[in-house]
Write a protein that holds these residues in place. Structure first.
Motif, short mmCIF file in Angstrom:
data_model
loop_
_atom_site.label_atom_id
_atom_site.label_comp_id
_atom_site.label_asym_id
_atom_site.label_seq_id
_atom_site.Cartn_x
_atom_site.Cartn_y
_atom_site.Cartn_z
N TRP A 40 0.84 -1.21 0.00
CA TRP A 40 0.00 0.00 0.00
C TRP A 40 0.87 1.25 0.00
CZ3 TRP A 40 0.37 3.21 4.36
CH2 TRP A 40 -0.40 4.38 4.30
N ARG A 46 3.97 1.67 -1.05
CA ARG A 46 4.66 1.86 -2.32
C ARG A 46 3.70 2.37 -3.38
NH1 ARG A 46 6.26 -0.39 -7.16
NH2 ARG A 46 8.48 -0.08 -7.65
N ARG A 47 2.50 1.78 -3.45
CA ARG A 47 1.52 2.24 -4.45
C ARG A 47 1.15 3.71 -4.20
NH1 ARG A 47 -0.58 -2.82 -3.23
NH2 ARG A 47 -2.15 -1.90 -1.85
N SER A 48 1.02 4.09 -2.94
CA SER A 48 0.64 5.46 -2.61
C SER A 48 1.73 6.45 -3.02
CB SER A 48 0.37 5.58 -1.11
OG SER A 48 -0.70 4.75 -0.71
N ASP A 94 2.23 6.72 -6.97
CA ASP A 94 1.07 7.04 -7.81
C ASP A 94 1.34 8.36 -8.51
OD1 ASP A 94 -1.32 7.39 -9.04
OD2 ASP A 94 -2.46 7.82 -7.22
N HIS A 128 -3.79 10.02 -1.03
CA HIS A 128 -3.60 8.75 -0.34
C HIS A 128 -3.33 9.07 1.12
CE1 HIS A 128 -3.45 6.58 -4.17
NE2 HIS A 128 -2.69 7.57 -4.61
N HIS A 162 3.29 -1.80 -15.73
CA HIS A 162 2.15 -1.33 -14.92
C HIS A 162 1.18 -0.52 -15.77
CE1 HIS A 162 -0.10 0.14 -11.52
NE2 HIS A 162 0.20 1.39 -11.82
#
Length: 291
Positions: free
Chosen positions: A53, A55-57, A60, A75, A131
């Motif tokens: 979570w 890393r994705r935040s 982004d 986020h 991605h």
């Protein structure tokens, strides 16, 4: 040409590529450092606040299909960090500032490079390229690249999160500037002619205000465990990314969970010093007269 024979646009693009690479590497290092520390985390939108979570935040940095170019995705969350994690956050933010400074130079000197930057930078990294496939994420969102990671400068006793939906920016305009903006629309349109006549009926020296409503955002009120050196005991900040808080024991401070969506109407009382009229004087420009 530069002294070494390299064209300025190639030099700037090469510098930006190098900073972008460093930003991604440092962000991955930050996530790995936090995971190794084992500190707690909380996400406003997701039940699981783990390294994936985080890393994705933090990574982004893409436009989504149909996204307003002026808007950024948030986020919101809290991350408990030790001294080393906080050091790496500072390093990431310093690189973000360098990225923003280079972008500002490119916009000023060679603005035609911007579309190429948005399209080319992601393809330097195979994982990011993969991605993008089939997700509708085709270009970099440059502002989401350089926005800083929020952090607290000292241990926090509690955090209170709340939606802030009453924000707006106000820009002063002269009558002449307002007239030029109206003429740039369509001077033959009936509604524009009406507003031009209204504008002609006020003194040339009267100041006007152009108002832009700001999108709702999350604001965090931090209450420190001990007063800071300057005597402050609290701080308020906007949080669009996970907030890192110093935590030697890996625990999060006490915090609340705000409503999932911002309030539909204004919740704060109008400021006593609010001096704009209630109705727009020039609706097409969102221009108001002062009381």
């Amino acid at each position: 040409m530069t002294e070494g024979g390299q064209r300025p646009e190639y030099r700037l693009l090469a510098e930006l590529e190098a900073v972008f690479d460093r930003l991604l590497e440092q962000t991955d290092a930050l996530v790995a450092c936090w995971k190794a520390y084992g500190g707690a985390a909380w996400s406003f939108e997701h039940e699981t606040a783990d390294a994936g979570w985080l890393r994705r935040s933090l990574l982004d940095v893409w436009y989504q299909d149909g996204q307003d170019g002026r808007a950024t995705r948030s986020h919101v969350g809290l991350v408990a960090a030790d001294e080393r994690v906080m050091e790496v956050v500072h390093e990431v933010n310093a690189t973000k500032q360098a990225f923003a400074a280079l972008l500002a130079e490119i916009r000023r000197e060679i603005p035609s490079l911007i579309p190429e930057i948005k399209a080319v930078l992601p393809f330097r990294h195979p994982a990011l390229h993969d991605h993008l496939r089939g997700t509708g994420l085709a270009r970099l969102h440059l502002k989401q690249c350089w926005r800083s990671i929020p952090l607290a400068e000292a241990p926090v006793a509690r955090v209170r999160l709340a939606w802030y939906s009453s924000g707006r920016s106000i820009k002063r305009l002269t009558v002449r500037e307002a007239e030029q903006k109206l003429l740039a629309l369509d001077s033959d349109a009936p509604h524009v002619r009406i507003q031009l006549r209204q504008l002609a009926g006020i003194p040339d020296g009267e100041p006007l205000a152009q108002v832009q409503a700001q999108a709702p955002l999350m604001r965090a009120n931090l209450f420190y465990r001990e007063p800071l050196e300057d005597g402050r005991t609290r701080r308020a900040m906007n949080v669009a990314l996970p907030l890192f808080v110093p935590s030697p024991d890996g625990r999060l401070p006490d915090h609340n969970r705000p409503p999932p969506t911002p309030p539909a109407s204004r919740t704060r009382a109008r400021r006593r010093d609010e001096r704009l009229e209630d109705e727009a004087f020039l609706p097409s420009l969102r221009v108001y007269r002062y009381r």
